[in-house]
Enzyme design. Structure first.
Site, PDB file in Angstrom:
ATOM      1  N   PHE A  20      -5.400 -12.276  22.350  1.00 59.59           N
ATOM      2  CA  PHE A  20      -5.625 -12.622  23.754  1.00 59.59           C
ATOM      3  C   PHE A  20      -7.085 -12.423  24.168  1.00 59.59           C
ATOM      4  O   PHE A  20      -7.371 -11.881  25.234  1.00 59.59           O
ATOM      5  CB  PHE A  20      -4.707 -11.803  24.662  1.00 59.59           C
ATOM      6  CG  PHE A  20      -3.251 -12.120  24.501  1.00 59.59           C
ATOM      7  CD1 PHE A  20      -2.724 -13.319  24.964  1.00 59.59           C
ATOM      8  CD2 PHE A  20      -2.400 -11.231  23.861  1.00 59.59           C
ATOM      9  CE1 PHE A  20      -1.375 -13.621  24.818  1.00 59.59           C
ATOM     10  CE2 PHE A  20      -1.049 -11.524  23.710  1.00 59.59           C
ATOM     11  CZ  PHE A  20      -0.532 -12.715  24.186  1.00 59.59           C
ATOM     12  N   CYS A  41       0.827  -1.200   0.000  1.00 61.75           N
ATOM     13  CA  CYS A  41       0.000   0.000   0.000  1.00 61.75           C
ATOM     14  C   CYS A  41       0.865   1.256   0.000  1.00 61.75           C
ATOM     15  O   CYS A  41       0.557   2.253   0.658  1.00 61.75           O
ATOM     16  CB  CYS A  41      -0.926   0.020   1.212  1.00 61.75           C
ATOM     17  SG  CYS A  41      -1.827  -1.512   1.431  1.00 61.75           S
ATOM     18  N   ARG A  91      -9.813 -13.548  25.876  1.00 59.76           N
ATOM     19  CA  ARG A  91     -10.008 -14.545  26.938  1.00 59.76           C
ATOM     20  C   ARG A  91     -10.931 -13.950  27.997  1.00 59.76           C
ATOM     21  O   ARG A  91     -10.563 -12.985  28.664  1.00 59.76           O
ATOM     22  CB  ARG A  91      -8.670 -14.933  27.551  1.00 59.76           C
ATOM     23  CG  ARG A  91      -7.691 -15.522  26.534  1.00 59.76           C
ATOM     24  CD  ARG A  91      -6.320 -15.758  27.102  1.00 59.76           C
ATOM     25  NE  ARG A  91      -5.402 -16.254  26.088  1.00 59.76           N
ATOM     26  CZ  ARG A  91      -4.121 -16.550  26.310  1.00 59.76           C
ATOM     27  NH1 ARG A  91      -3.613 -16.417  27.527  1.00 59.76           N
ATOM     28  NH2 ARG A  91      -3.349 -16.978  25.313  1.00 59.76           N
ATOM     29  N   ARG A 143     -11.339 -10.084  28.658  1.00 60.94           N
ATOM     30  CA  ARG A 143     -10.092  -9.408  28.336  1.00 60.94           C
ATOM     31  C   ARG A 143      -9.752  -9.604  26.869  1.00 60.94           C
ATOM     32  O   ARG A 143     -10.021 -10.647  26.281  1.00 60.94           O
ATOM     33  CB  ARG A 143      -8.961  -9.952  29.208  1.00 60.94           C
ATOM     34  CG  ARG A 143      -9.162  -9.752  30.693  1.00 60.94           C
ATOM     35  CD  ARG A 143      -8.056 -10.431  31.488  1.00 60.94           C
ATOM     36  NE  ARG A 143      -6.737  -9.943  31.093  1.00 60.94           N
ATOM     37  CZ  ARG A 143      -5.590 -10.475  31.541  1.00 60.94           C
ATOM     38  NH1 ARG A 143      -5.618 -11.529  32.339  1.00 60.94           N
ATOM     39  NH2 ARG A 143      -4.443  -9.963  31.162  1.00 60.94           N
TER      40      ARG A 143
END
Length: 267
Positions: A243, A105, A245, A248
């Protein structure tokens, strides 16, 4: 019915005891792809949803763009061969798989291979999703990961909307799981608008490039990203969330797709 697992007799040791049991393990299967009578590639995969895998792999490699490019496809599981006929000429593999440093780009990001530079694309979707929907989708994704729960030896990839999982695939290879998604999309002529990809593995540059080739603008993973993947995500306009989970998650790129208005912000 396709299974992708086999049983194996083993000894399970726990603390001070040993027990003879039969376990279920992921099956590993070599598949060689022949295109117009020529050997193109051999991959190691789970022997399930092989047609979707081959179609998706050929699309990510730039060999086909749609089902119109495929004259025929047949899978011989007994011999481990996939036979593909296409009207498009095969690329020169020496050039196709050559390491190639180029810009993305107009910026200074590096693609590893020429075919990635030719097939990666900037995603233009304006899809948005709430953090709680991300958490819900990841919970649903992990709850449906039956093959992983039985073996612990496969990766999972899914396509979802804000409302839930639409299709999910498993494979011993993380890239293969994504290729199966892409193959399913092409085979069934799915629209990518308002879709999100959920993935069990690390967000690497190769994973990110596959997502860009699908044209989907949001990727959720329970694992970590790499720096090159995030650089590519910035340039290719993809929201990378790692992450994921419970409640979070880390939003690394293009946070405009994550609805943050209801959240408290701290410096």
């Amino acid at each position: 019915m396709e299974k992708g697992t086999v049983t194996w007799d083993m000894i399970k040791i726990h603390q001070q005891t040993a027990e003879n049991i039969t376990d279920e393990v992921a099956e590993e299967f070599p598949l060689t792809i022949m295109i117009n009578g020529e050997e193109f590639a051999t991959m190691v995969c789970s022997p399930i949803h092989l047609e979707e895998l081959v179609i998706g792999y050929l699309a990510t490699e730039g060999i086909i763009r749609s089902m119109k490019d495929l004259h025929s496809i047949s899978i011989d599981k007994d011999t481990g061969f996939a036979y593909v006929e296409t009207g498009k000429p095969l690329p020169d593999l020496a050039v196709h798989q050559k390491r190639w440093i180029g810009s993305c780009c107009g910026k200074s990001r590096a693609f590893y291979f020429q075919n990635d530079a030719n097939t990666a694309r900037t995603v233009m979707s304006h899809f948005t999703i709430k953090p709680e929907q991300c958490s819900y989708l990841m919970d649903q994704f992990q709850g449906a990961a039956q093959m992983f729960q039985r073996t612990g030896g496969v990766h999972q990839a899914a396509i979802a909307t804000n409302d839930g999982i639409e299709i999910q695939f498993a494979d011993i290879g993380r890239h293969n799981a994504l290729d199966k998604l892409y193959g399913y999309m092409i085979k069934n002529r799915w629209k990518v608008k308002d879709k999100v990809i959920i993935f069990s593995g690390r967000i690497s540059s190769e994973v990110l490039l596959k997502v860009s080739k699908m044209g989907i603008g949001c990727l959720l993973s329970k694992s970590a990203p790499t720096n090159l993947a995030l650089q590519l995500a910035e340039d290719l306009n993809i929201t990378a969330v790692g992450f994921v989970r419970g409640e979070r998650m880390n939003v690394y790129t293009h946070s405009e797709r994550i609805e943050l208005d209801s959240l408290k912000t701290t410096e």
